[in-house]
Design an enzyme around this catalytic site. Structure first.
Site, PDB file in Angstrom:
ATOM      1  N   PHE A 224       0.820  -1.215   0.000  1.00 28.10           N
ATOM      2  CA  PHE A 224       0.000   0.000   0.000  1.00 28.10           C
ATOM      3  C   PHE A 224       0.852   1.263   0.000  1.00 28.10           C
ATOM      4  O   PHE A 224       0.395   2.322  -0.440  1.00 28.10           O
ATOM      5  CB  PHE A 224      -0.943  -0.008   1.208  1.00 28.10           C
ATOM      6  CG  PHE A 224      -0.326   0.408   2.512  1.00 28.10           C
ATOM      7  CD1 PHE A 224      -0.465   1.707   2.973  1.00 28.10           C
ATOM      8  CD2 PHE A 224       0.386  -0.494   3.293  1.00 28.10           C
ATOM      9  CE1 PHE A 224       0.095   2.107   4.180  1.00 28.10           C
ATOM     10  CE2 PHE A 224       0.940  -0.111   4.500  1.00 28.10           C
ATOM     11  CZ  PHE A 224       0.804   1.191   4.948  1.00 28.10           C
ATOM     12  N   LYS A 225       2.082   1.164   0.454  1.00 27.94           N
ATOM     13  CA  LYS A 225       2.940   2.346   0.542  1.00 27.94           C
ATOM     14  C   LYS A 225       3.282   2.924  -0.828  1.00 27.94           C
ATOM     15  O   LYS A 225       3.670   4.085  -0.933  1.00 27.94           O
ATOM     16  CB  LYS A 225       4.207   2.007   1.318  1.00 27.94           C
ATOM     17  CG  LYS A 225       3.905   1.666   2.763  1.00 27.94           C
ATOM     18  CD  LYS A 225       5.115   1.193   3.526  1.00 27.94           C
ATOM     19  CE  LYS A 225       4.714   0.831   4.959  1.00 27.94           C
ATOM     20  NZ  LYS A 225       5.836   0.329   5.768  1.00 27.94           N
ATOM     21  N   ASP A 226       3.118   2.131  -1.890  1.00 27.69           N
ATOM     22  CA  ASP A 226       3.357   2.645  -3.239  1.00 27.69           C
ATOM     23  C   ASP A 226       2.414   3.793  -3.581  1.00 27.69           C
ATOM     24  O   ASP A 226       2.791   4.714  -4.306  1.00 27.69           O
ATOM     25  CB  ASP A 226       3.175   1.526  -4.280  1.00 27.69           C
ATOM     26  CG  ASP A 226       4.280   0.479  -4.207  1.00 27.69           C
ATOM     27  OD1 ASP A 226       5.439   0.860  -4.015  1.00 27.69           O
ATOM     28  OD2 ASP A 226       3.968  -0.718  -4.342  1.00 27.69           O
TER      29      ASP A 226
END
Length: 558
Positions: free
Chosen positions: A121-123
């Site tokens: 999700f950090k992308d």
């Protein structure tokens, strides 16, 4: 040009900075008083947008939301659109963060956030942040000769996912270098280490601290930011979850998921919607809080693992460290990166959530204190909130914890519930969801990333499993017809040992089936990594930076 809105100016949670523009906030990362930046006001969408936003595609929704927090002086509208389109062009799903259904009868859905380059999700946030940083630096350096160009060196410590997402977000960016330190000796997962060290771009520097832990890496980072010597020649920056731009980027997918849900045949106007968020540092769920305060009609459920400081807060009003050591702390899988954590946490099957304190919780505390303040003016209430936060954090540092007043806890419970999920429940949930083998729409509609469905069963990573387990509990006590959206924060291939433990012996499960083609063979690619040791100390890191990264106004020779 219009004057900036209050939501486009920023202050520090500890009261030492006010009226800062977005550009300065993003480039600084952390306020000079040690606080975190927040907007002076959370904007409301109700009067601005009505219901038309329900039909906007992801990129338009992102631009509209970001525009409420970024003035035209900071980034003009056309430039912002270009940044957003560039940020999400590499995502494998055409809708960026698709919503899929796990259980139609129970109205349980998954928000898949792992379709970016590093399958986490950090992308979503770090692709945006990388492009924003490059935009500001290139603009500042316009028409400057080479020896006067401003260069930003990003320094970070990682236990796995943040490092790889940051590297992919900043690779090839002009006027930017990134140096990520991670604990060596197999303490991060093989895939996470490969994702960092196989990026060979000149501006990327992966540093393995051979005999160190995550704490060692973090201590090095803090020492560098406080070192007057290196700061004399290099401008340092940070991209960890305290950077406001990361919170801002994550607000969009709450709105987009809700709008997608409203178009499903099972949704009726007025249905309650709960987002269940696997939570460690509190950044992801904080974005949901901003979405709710902007007018999104949702409830938030904070789902934690056995490192349960947040759950204990919502149960008691006390925010207390409870470090564990020795045998009591052991658990999880080395191959999934469990040994990369900070000292004092309990090792679990969900290592990205193994935290002792949650960095972004400070931002929520400020808003709770501001709303509770009885001061007569907005300025006085802001000052009082900053002082209150500062006092609480001083107690945390000196006494290991603090308690809040009943009114603060009551206010926190208006927007949030919490659930604690054990390792045993995590493994059981992965197994249970796979065995269901429902004809869920996920099989038909989630396009772009291989590996979440095998033989008809949906495969959860252990962090997502915590969200699903928590959702199943809240379903039991929620009103009939309530929709629950659990955030799927990582692809199962990134934490393969926990998945294999849960699904060992299951008919139809073969690990190779869940490995996306982008990760096949990644461990065998050429690598570039520099090894340092603890005894090299600050002096060794200074030397390394000056060898690898251009100083201000200097062009590094190849």
């Amino acid at each position: 040009m219009h004057p900036p809105l209050p939501s486009q100016r920023y202050l520090s949670t500890r009261g030492g900075s006010y009226d800062l523009p977005f550009e300065e906030v993003v480039l600084k990362g952390l306020a000079s008083d040690g606080g975190l930046f927040i907007p002076e006001e959370i904007p409301s969408i109700t009067k601005r947008w009505g219901k038309q936003w329900l039909n906007w595609p992801y990129t338009e929704l992102a631009v509209r939301i970001f525009s409420l927090y970024i003035s035209q002086e900071d980034i003009p509208p056309y430039d912002l659109l270009q940044i957003v389109e560039k940020s999400y062009s590499s995502f494998r799903s055409p809708v960026v963060t698709p919503l899929v259904t796990l259980d139609e009868e129970k109205r349980l859905h998954l928000l898949e956030l792992f379709h970016g380059e590093t399958f986490a999700f950090k992308d979503v946030a770090l692709q945006f942040l990388g492009n924003v940083l490059e935009y500001f630096l290139v603009r500042r350096n316009k028409d400057r000769p080479e020896n006067e160009r401003e260069h930003l060196t990003i320094i970070g410590a990682t236990s796995g996912d943040t490092g790889s997402a940051a590297i992919y977000g900043l690779r090839r960016k002009r006027d930017l270098s990134i140096m990520i330190m991670f604990p060596g000796g197999g303490k991060v997962s093989e895939i996470q280490e490969a994702q960092m060290t196989t990026v060979l771009d000149e501006n990327v520097h992966s540093i393995s601290v051979a005999d160190g832990s995550f704490d060692t890496c973090q201590d090095f980072v803090k020492a560098l930011f406080g070192d007057t010597d290196i700061n004399r020649t290099h401008k340092l920056g940070a991209v960890n979850s305290i950077n406001w731009a990361r919170i801002l980027a994550q607000i969009t997918y709450y709105f987009h998921a809700y709008s997608t849900l409203t178009k499903s045949k099972d949704f009726k106007e007025g249905d309650e919607v709960r987002f269940v968020v696997p939570t460690g540092n509190f950044g992801d769920i904080l974005a949901g809080y901003f979405a709710k305060e902007m007018g999104l009609p949702i409830k938030l459920v904070c789902a934690v693992n056995e490192n349960d400081i947040l759950h204990r807060f919502w149960q008691s009003g006390y925010y207390e460290k409870k470090p564990v050591h020795g045998q009591e702390a052991n658990g999880g899988f080395v191959e999934d990166g469990v040994k990369a954590h900070a000292d004092g946490v309990r090792e679990t099957y969900s290592p990205a959530m193994d935290i002792l304190v949650s960095s972004n919780f400070e931002r929520l505390l400020w808003f709770l204190a501001f709303q509770d303040s009885q001061e007569p003016t907005v300025e006085a209430r802001r000052k009082a909130a900053g002082e209150r936060v500062q006092n609480w954090l001083h107690e945390l540092k000196t006494d290991g914890g603090f308690g809040v007043e009943p009114a603060i806890l009551k206010a926190a419970k208006v927007d949030f519930e919490s659930e604690r999920v054990s390792d045993a429940e995590t493994i059981a949930t992965i197994k249970d969801v796979f065995q269901t083998k429902s004809s869920c729409p996920a099989v038909k509609t989630s396009k772009g990333t291989k590996g979440t469905v095998s033989n008809g069963g949906y495969i959860l990573d252990p962090h997502t499993a915590i969200g699903v387990a928590a959702a199943k509990r809240t379903i039991e006590r929620a009103e009939k017809g309530t929709h629950h959206i659990a955030l799927a924060t990582a692809h199962p291939a990134k934490f393969s040992k926990a998945v294999e433990k849960a699904l060992e012996g299951e008919e139809g499960f073969v690990f190779e089936d869940i490995l996306p083609e982008e990760l096949v063979g990644i461990k065998d690619l050429p690598r570039r990594v520099t090894e340092v040791r603890r005894e090299d100390g600050l002096e060794g890191l200074r030397k390394l930076i000056r060898e690898r990264v251009p100083a201000v106004g200097e062009k590094l020779q190849a």
